[in-house]
Enzyme design. Structure first.
Site, PDB file in Angstrom:
ATOM      1  N   GLU A 110       0.875  -1.165   0.000  1.00 44.18           N
ATOM      2  CA  GLU A 110       0.000   0.000   0.000  1.00 44.18           C
ATOM      3  C   GLU A 110       0.919   1.224   0.000  1.00 44.18           C
ATOM      4  O   GLU A 110       1.838   1.310   0.828  1.00 44.18           O
ATOM      5  CB  GLU A 110      -0.885   0.007   1.258  1.00 44.18           C
ATOM      6  CG  GLU A 110      -1.865   1.163   1.210  1.00 44.18           C
ATOM      7  CD  GLU A 110      -2.730   1.307   2.463  1.00 44.18           C
ATOM      8  OE1 GLU A 110      -2.654   0.455   3.362  1.00 44.18           O
ATOM      9  OE2 GLU A 110      -3.475   2.305   2.510  1.00 44.18           O
ATOM     10  N   LYS A 140       4.701   0.767   9.093  1.00 39.81           N
ATOM     11  CA  LYS A 140       4.719   2.069   8.439  1.00 39.81           C
ATOM     12  C   LYS A 140       4.067   3.138   9.311  1.00 39.81           C
ATOM     13  O   LYS A 140       4.493   4.286   9.319  1.00 39.81           O
ATOM     14  CB  LYS A 140       4.025   1.978   7.078  1.00 39.81           C
ATOM     15  CG  LYS A 140       4.927   1.372   6.015  1.00 39.81           C
ATOM     16  CD  LYS A 140       4.226   1.282   4.680  1.00 39.81           C
ATOM     17  CE  LYS A 140       3.329   0.089   4.624  1.00 39.81           C
ATOM     18  NZ  LYS A 140       2.658  -0.079   3.331  1.00 39.81           N
ATOM     19  N   ARG A 197       5.879 -12.875   9.521  1.00 43.44           N
ATOM     20  CA  ARG A 197       6.415 -11.510   9.404  1.00 43.44           C
ATOM     21  C   ARG A 197       7.825 -11.459   9.949  1.00 43.44           C
ATOM     22  O   ARG A 197       8.143 -12.142  10.921  1.00 43.44           O
ATOM     23  CB  ARG A 197       5.572 -10.569  10.279  1.00 43.44           C
ATOM     24  CG  ARG A 197       4.478  -9.874   9.595  1.00 43.44           C
ATOM     25  CD  ARG A 197       3.777  -8.934  10.576  1.00 43.44           C
ATOM     26  NE  ARG A 197       3.953  -7.549  10.178  1.00 43.44           N
ATOM     27  CZ  ARG A 197       3.291  -6.995   9.173  1.00 43.44           C
ATOM     28  NH1 ARG A 197       2.434  -7.694   8.472  1.00 43.44           N
ATOM     29  NH2 ARG A 197       3.481  -5.728   8.866  1.00 43.44           N
TER      30      ARG A 197
HETATM   31  P1  ATP Z   1       2.961  -2.199   7.657  1.00 45.81           P
HETATM   32  O1  ATP Z   1       2.204  -2.644   8.859  1.00 45.81           O
HETATM   33  O2  ATP Z   1       4.415  -2.007   7.919  1.00 45.81           O
HETATM   34  O3  ATP Z   1       2.336  -1.040   6.978  1.00 45.81           O
HETATM   35  P2  ATP Z   1       1.694  -3.826   5.761  1.00 45.81           P
HETATM   36  O4  ATP Z   1       1.600  -5.296   5.789  1.00 45.81           O
HETATM   37  O5  ATP Z   1       0.501  -3.034   6.060  1.00 45.81           O
HETATM   38  O6  ATP Z   1       2.921  -3.428   6.676  1.00 45.81           O
HETATM   39  P3  ATP Z   1       1.807  -3.536   2.945  1.00 45.81           P
HETATM   40  O7  ATP Z   1       2.190  -2.332   2.183  1.00 45.81           O
HETATM   41  O8  ATP Z   1       0.404  -3.948   2.910  1.00 45.81           O
HETATM   42  O9  ATP Z   1       2.288  -3.285   4.432  1.00 45.81           O
HETATM   43  O10 ATP Z   1       2.772  -4.743   2.617  1.00 45.81           O
HETATM   44  C1  ATP Z   1       3.065  -5.247   1.339  1.00 45.81           C
HETATM   45  C2  ATP Z   1       3.494  -6.669   1.504  1.00 45.81           C
HETATM   46  O11 ATP Z   1       4.616  -6.756   2.372  1.00 45.81           O
HETATM   47  C3  ATP Z   1       2.393  -7.510   2.117  1.00 45.81           C
HETATM   48  O12 ATP Z   1       2.268  -8.714   1.404  1.00 45.81           O
HETATM   49  C4  ATP Z   1       2.870  -7.740   3.518  1.00 45.81           C
HETATM   50  O13 ATP Z   1       2.408  -8.956   4.023  1.00 45.81           O
HETATM   51  C5  ATP Z   1       4.385  -7.710   3.385  1.00 45.81           C
HETATM   52  N1  ATP Z   1       4.996  -7.313   4.640  1.00 45.81           N
HETATM   53  C6  ATP Z   1       4.789  -6.182   5.328  1.00 45.81           C
HETATM   54  N2  ATP Z   1       5.502  -6.172   6.477  1.00 45.81           N
HETATM   55  C7  ATP Z   1       6.190  -7.344   6.514  1.00 45.81           C
HETATM   56  C8  ATP Z   1       7.110  -7.934   7.436  1.00 45.81           C
HETATM   57  N3  ATP Z   1       7.457  -7.314   8.570  1.00 45.81           N
HETATM   58  N4  ATP Z   1       7.610  -9.142   7.136  1.00 45.81           N
HETATM   59  C9  ATP Z   1       7.284  -9.761   6.004  1.00 45.81           C
HETATM   60  N5  ATP Z   1       6.435  -9.269   5.087  1.00 45.81           N
HETATM   61  C10 ATP Z   1       5.883  -8.069   5.331  1.00 45.81           C
HETATM   62 MG    MG Z   2      -0.809  -1.666   5.899  1.00 38.68          MG
END
Ligand code: ATP
Ligand code: MG
Length: 553
Positions: free
Chosen positions: A32, A267, A257
């Site tokens: 995102e 983020k 994760r």
């Molecule tokens: P955040 O909470 O940091 O915003 P998110 O999962 O909301 O993380 P996205 O932009 O939706 O962030 O993530 C894109 C991809 O990266 C998704 O498939 C997510 O599962 C993966 N991802 C995000 N954080 C991690 C992590 N700490 N370890 C492994 N994969 C991750």
């Molecule tokens: Mg997110």
């Protein structure tokens, strides 16, 4: 790329190809655009691109841009830059917002099938009606609206006739399901917000759980890899694909994760640190963002090797940050030129060295990689050494400079401390030493030995430089402790995470460029900071010190 070891996802894909369930592989990396990428995303990137690559498949970069309030073109641009920098090339570049029309049509299909309805409950009421893990939910009084009424209301939602939050479209599944995600989840919400891609075309936006499976199905994703917090959402994912009658059926598979000690990895929290001025932007070298790690001096190779080493398990333990640092050292060992820099200078006058004379000494650029050649370093009557390499009253086993002691200057001569000069406050401001011409480095001198070898720079030729030394941004905490005491992660921000010192470097470094990397003798690996370096003064970020207690198993 590097990461070839076996893992459970690779096993699933192999079986799918062997059984004929699939005849190709397409994955996607779906960030995102609501912040910069962090090292957790790097794990997802390496897994998605790496696996597809191993099976001659494809990987799309897809922006999951369904929440305009939080998203921005700046983030889109930074994400593209970071994925490329990590060494990956996407096949198609997609935006969830490109599919808004199709998503809308699929929602209309659900309404026509009696599988979705427009609800007027407030967010608060919806939470109450939802029930708990032990209690079933209650059906909304609007749940049994006619298909015609639902179609009419949904169209009016799209046309902008309702206020934010006044109506949602919900799936009609099962308010008594043991899985809370299936208790009539919201599919669309009203949000009168401008979108970075679609402008003001839409005032309703799809929810993640509805949008994501559709995006995957539209792109023909075969294996939709996500993190384990979506495991409980998988039945809903499958419901959406099935009930929306998508031709292609992707399979969701979850992995753990990545978490790293002494930092934050979300983020939302990173944005808070940036917005509230705790750090110098998203690319601050203390952050675990890809751009922060790059600015600190990490290479894509080091990051990929680290991710390869932690592997692809379901578990999501906390990885010691020392392990990431280990891979920076490993990668830079062969690549980084060696040099000398004095961070906190103390002047030394070599009283028996002829005034006005300069020698140019030979020094190897990297003893681990002799092909890198040699460099010239000047030596004359006045040099700088490190303040902490002198003690007037040393403890036992102190082998550096103290009155009467002799040490080796790296690449140069033995010097002996003869006299200590102090200012009116009693601070040591200069040492007077003598050198022994016989002891020149490389001359084969074996007459006597000394125990300490110090780095130094010639005072008349040295170039001023700034050094930035980092400590972990977040002090050690237990997650529970954080919550029970009503504190937030901001209470654990390390106030001493950055130390800035002014020192000197060798004159042969006058043309260093942003992102050049060096090993400063005894101090560690450093990167030329791209933001603060000027024509007059280079700024060096310490990537890692030389020593670590960390050992790979
Ligand atoms: P955040 O909470 O940091 O915003 P998110 O999962 O909301 O993380 P996205 O932009 O939706 O962030 O993530 C894109 C991809 O990266 C998704 O498939 C997510 O599962 C993966 N991802 C995000 N954080 C991690 C992590 N700490 N370890 C492994 N994969 C991750
Ligand atoms: Mg997110």
């Amino acid at each position: 790329m590097e990461q070839h070891s076996s893992n459970f996802i690779r096993t699933i894909i192999t079986e799918d190809l062997e059984s004929g369930k699939r005849d190709h592989v397409i994955t996607r990396f779906p960030p995102e655009p609501n912040g910069y990428l962090h090292i957790g995303h790097a794990k997802s990137i390496v897994i998605n691109f790496g696996l597809a690559d191993d099976f001659n498949g494809k990987t799309n970069l897809r922006f999951d841009d369904t929440n305009p309030l939080k998203e921005d073109q700046e983030y889109v641009d930074s994400i593209k830059e970071d994925v490329e920098w990590l060494g990956y090339e996407w096949d198609d570049l997609r935006y969830a917002s490109d599919y808004f029309e199709e998503m809308y049509n699929r929602a209309v299909l659900l309404i026509k099938k009696g599988k979705a309805y427009v609800d007027d409950l407030t967010a608060e009421e919806m939470r109450e009606y939802r029930g708990t893990l032990t209690e079933p939910g209650k059906e909304s009084p609007y749940r049994n609206r006619s298909i015609e009424e639902n179609l009419d209301l949904f169209e009016k939602m799209r046309k902008g006739e309702f206020e934010n939050g006044s109506k949602v479209l919900r799936a009609k599944i099962d308010m008594a399901s043991p899985n809370l995600n299936l208790r009539d989840p919201a599919l669309y919400r009203v949000s009168h917000a401008s979108h970075h891609n679609t402008g003001d075309k839409w005032c309703i936006y799809p929810m993640y759980d509805f949008a994501h499976p559709l995006e995957d199905a539209i792109e023909g994703i075969t294996h939709s890899l996500c993190t384990t917090e979506f495991e409980d959402h998988r039945p809903l994912y499958e419901w959406v694909v099935r009930e929306c009658e998508m031709e292609h059926q992707p399979q969701q598979i979850e992995f753990g994760r990545l978490n790293i000690s002494n930092t934050v990895m979300s983020k939302r929290k990173l944005k808070q640190l940036v917005d509230e001025g705790f750090v110098d932007g998203w690319d601050d070298p203390r952050l675990p963002t890809i751009s922060g790690l790059r600015r600190k001096g990490y290479t894509p190779e080091a990051i990929r090797d680290f991710i390869g080493e932690i592997g692809v398990s379901k578990g999501s333990g906390v990885v010691d940050s020392a392990m990431l640092e280990h891979f920076a050292r490993e990668d830079l060992k062969m690549k980084a030129p060696r040099t000398m820099g004095v961070l906190k200078p103390l002047k030394v006058v070599i009283t028996n060295y002829p005034e006005g004379e300069v020698e140019w000494l030979d020094a190897e650029i990297n003893p681990e990689n002799p092909e890198m050649g040699t460099r010239k370093i000047p030596f004359s009557r006045e040099i700088y050494v490190e303040q902490e390499d002198f003690m007037e009253n040393p403890p036992k086993k102190y082998f550096r400079l103290f009155p009467g002691n002799e040490v080796r200057l790296k690449h140069a001569y033995f010097i002996k401390c003869e006299e200590v000069i102090k200012d009116e406050n009693g601070e040591v401001i200069e040492l007077r030493c003598t050198y022994d011409q016989e002891t020149k480095s490389g001359s084969g001198f074996t007459g006597r030995k000394v125990k300490g070898t110090l780095h130094w720079v010639d005072a008349t030729h040295a170039i001023p430089a700034e050094f930035r030394l980092y400590e972990p941004l977040i002090l050690d905490t237990e997650e529970e402790e954080e919550e029970t005491e009503g504190k937030t992660f901001l209470d654990y921000v390390n106030k001493n995470s950055l130390e800035i010192v002014d020192g000197f470097i060798e004159p042969n470094m006058k043309d260093v460029k942003a992102q050049d990397k060096f090993q400063f003798f005894r101090h560690g690996y450093f990167n030329v900071d791209p933001k603060h370096t000027t024509e007059e003064k280079p700024v060096f970020n310490r990537i890692v010190s030389l020593k670590s207690s960390f050992k790979l198993k």
